[in-house]
Write a protein that holds these residues in place. Sequence first.
Motif, PDB file in Angstrom:
ATOM      1  N   ASP A  43      -0.028   5.765  -0.993  1.00 50.09           N
ATOM      2  CA  ASP A  43      -0.767   4.525  -1.224  1.00 50.09           C
ATOM      3  C   ASP A  43      -2.028   4.840  -2.025  1.00 50.09           C
ATOM      4  N   SER A  44      -2.520   3.848  -2.747  1.00 49.81           N
ATOM      5  CA  SER A  44      -3.698   4.066  -3.587  1.00 49.81           C
ATOM      6  C   SER A  44      -4.392   2.747  -3.878  1.00 49.81           C
ATOM      7  N   HIS A  46      -6.573   2.388  -6.154  1.00 52.44           N
ATOM      8  CA  HIS A  46      -6.624   2.282  -7.615  1.00 52.44           C
ATOM      9  C   HIS A  46      -5.324   1.702  -8.172  1.00 52.44           C
ATOM     10  N   ARG A 132      -6.664   6.119 -13.492  1.00 54.22           N
ATOM     11  CA  ARG A 132      -6.406   6.580 -12.119  1.00 54.22           C
ATOM     12  C   ARG A 132      -5.335   5.722 -11.452  1.00 54.22           C
ATOM     13  N   ASP A 136      -1.760   7.099 -10.307  1.00 49.55           N
ATOM     14  CA  ASP A 136      -1.351   6.977  -8.904  1.00 49.55           C
ATOM     15  C   ASP A 136      -0.028   6.228  -8.765  1.00 49.55           C
ATOM     16  N   ARG A 139       2.715   8.592  -9.339  1.00 51.56           N
ATOM     17  CA  ARG A 139       2.951   9.501  -8.202  1.00 51.56           C
ATOM     18  C   ARG A 139       4.004   8.942  -7.252  1.00 51.56           C
ATOM     19  N   THR A 140       4.126   7.621  -7.216  1.00 48.25           N
ATOM     20  CA  THR A 140       5.137   7.021  -6.338  1.00 48.25           C
ATOM     21  C   THR A 140       6.551   7.311  -6.835  1.00 48.25           C
TER      22      THR A 140
END
Length: 158
Positions: A43-44, A46, A132, A136, A139-140
Amino acid sequence: MCFVLEHLTDPALALRRLRRLLRPGGTLTVIEGDHGSALFHPDSAHAHAAIDCQVRLQAAGGGNALIGRELHPLLTGAGYRDISVRPRTVYADADRPALVEGFTRGTFIAMVNSVRDEALAAGLTTPADWARGITDLHRTAEPGGTFSYTFFKAVALL
């Protein structure tokens, strides 16, 4: 009808006008997404902020990226009956590489990233925060990441 209402300034009017094209007892099927339904790991804040930029920009243009959750009241208000709305979740992880590539990266992240310049021009984010958020989101789609999104399918009778 698929992914149309979210782009209209008056989706209720469009649904009322579609009634003229249906025979009595005819059905209307509507599929719409809801960007507020995006859940992912890691989770993020951003990443959520980048998604929110897309939602806000679509709203500023008269659309609604959250319209999936509104299908039942929209169809009811337009005079349809026997309305059935069901969520259709897309879930992608390392065991579903085609969905990771085709949906998470190729569709959702690409769609959000396409509003970068507009989001920056509107002052909704900074270049660093945007970068960012998109990083992010990517990244998922990496090993260990997961991504989930809900579409809503409504079927209604005239």
